[in-house]
Design an enzyme around this catalytic site. Sequence first.
Site, PDB file in Angstrom:
ATOM      1  CG  ASN A  32      -0.277   0.139   2.529  1.00 47.35           C
ATOM      2  OD1 ASN A  32       0.956   0.198   2.602  1.00 47.35           O
ATOM      3  ND2 ASN A  32      -1.048   0.195   3.604  1.00 47.35           N
ATOM      4  CE1 TYR A 143       6.757  -5.077  14.152  1.00 53.21           C
ATOM      5  CE2 TYR A 143       8.545  -5.435  15.710  1.00 53.21           C
ATOM      6  CZ  TYR A 143       8.056  -5.489  14.414  1.00 53.21           C
ATOM      7  OH  TYR A 143       8.862  -5.938  13.393  1.00 53.21           O
TER       8      TYR A 143
END
Length: 311
Positions: A32, A143
């Site tokens: 993206n 994360y």
Amino acid sequence: MEILVTGGAGFIGSHLVRLLLALGHGVTVLDNLSTGVREHLPVDGFAFWELDDRAPEARARIAAGHFDAVVHLAGQTMVDASIRDPHFDASENVLGTVNVLEAARESGVKRVIFASTAAAYGDVTEDVLPVAEDLPLAPLSFYGLTKVTVEHYLALYQKLYGLDYVVLRFANVYGERQGDKGEGGVISIFAKRIASGQGLTIFGDGGQTRDFIYAGDIASGIVHALTTEHVNTAYNLSTQTETSLNDLVAIFGKAVGRELHPAHQPAREGDIYRSTLANEKAKALMGWQPEVPLEEGLRRTVAYFASVSSV
Ligand SMILES: NC(=O)c1ccc[n+]([C@@H]2O[C@H](COP(=O)([O-])OP(=O)(O)OC[C@H]3O[C@@H](n4cnc5c(N)ncnc54)[C@H](O)[C@@H]3O)[C@@H](O)[C@H]2O)c1
């Protein structure tokens, strides 16, 4: 092989795509461009889909794509951002992955290679260094947690649908085209400053160590993971060598042919002191080993940043 590389326009992807093309594979990149850069990839020779991996269109196109393997690199890579915004992190790193895995199993993809991280282990005590793959995973950031979560998803997709996977936990990766956000930034920060003639700052005494691995060696580790017989398991990709920041600056100095004299600032809270991952499993089972010495990798990295700052 026909290979889909999600996140292929990113730093590691830019090394991997070049290697896959050189080896004659068919490559499709899905990205993206949130942190990736289209110009970091060759102009042609592969398909490029500018898509978010969470989008229904991404799932439909992957499912219709007849890929032999998926290398899943897409995701957000910033530890700090994951703490500030766990929703964003989970959306990127869990939901994006689930969309890709659903498409992969629908379309009969044979193998998924996943980019996990040393952050999956959390802060380990020095007596377990170098960290081996069987150490219990205890991430200390969202994360790290979303990476561990995906490792579990992969194991369950294998059990439920027979979709094979290889998890690769990367140490601190560096090299050309690295951004300055995300994991492993110290080398890209230093290389950019050296390339533009600026001074360096070390936080703390400089004795803190990291396991720095060149991105081209990570790309070759991924290529080994595409063909290894030893699947459905996790491998560290690392040099199994600790380099202190003081040594790093000295090696940078050798690489660029001049002595560098960094300034020192107080240590930053929360930074771990020593870090290195064992790489014997990847050597023994996949027949992979890192090839690029740190000095050579640093030379290439500084040369790259010098070339882009001069245009
Ligand atoms: N660089 C390191 O030291 C390191 C260490 C351990 C693990 N990793 C992992 O390796 C992978 C690649 O890291 P990198 O350093 O190349 O980071 P990067 O940010 O350069 O690459 C990530 C790529 O994914 C793309 N992307 C992000 N979200 C997306 C989405 N929702 N849909 C489609 N594309 C999306 C970005 O545009 C970018 O091109 C990541 O999964 C990262 O967590 C990196």
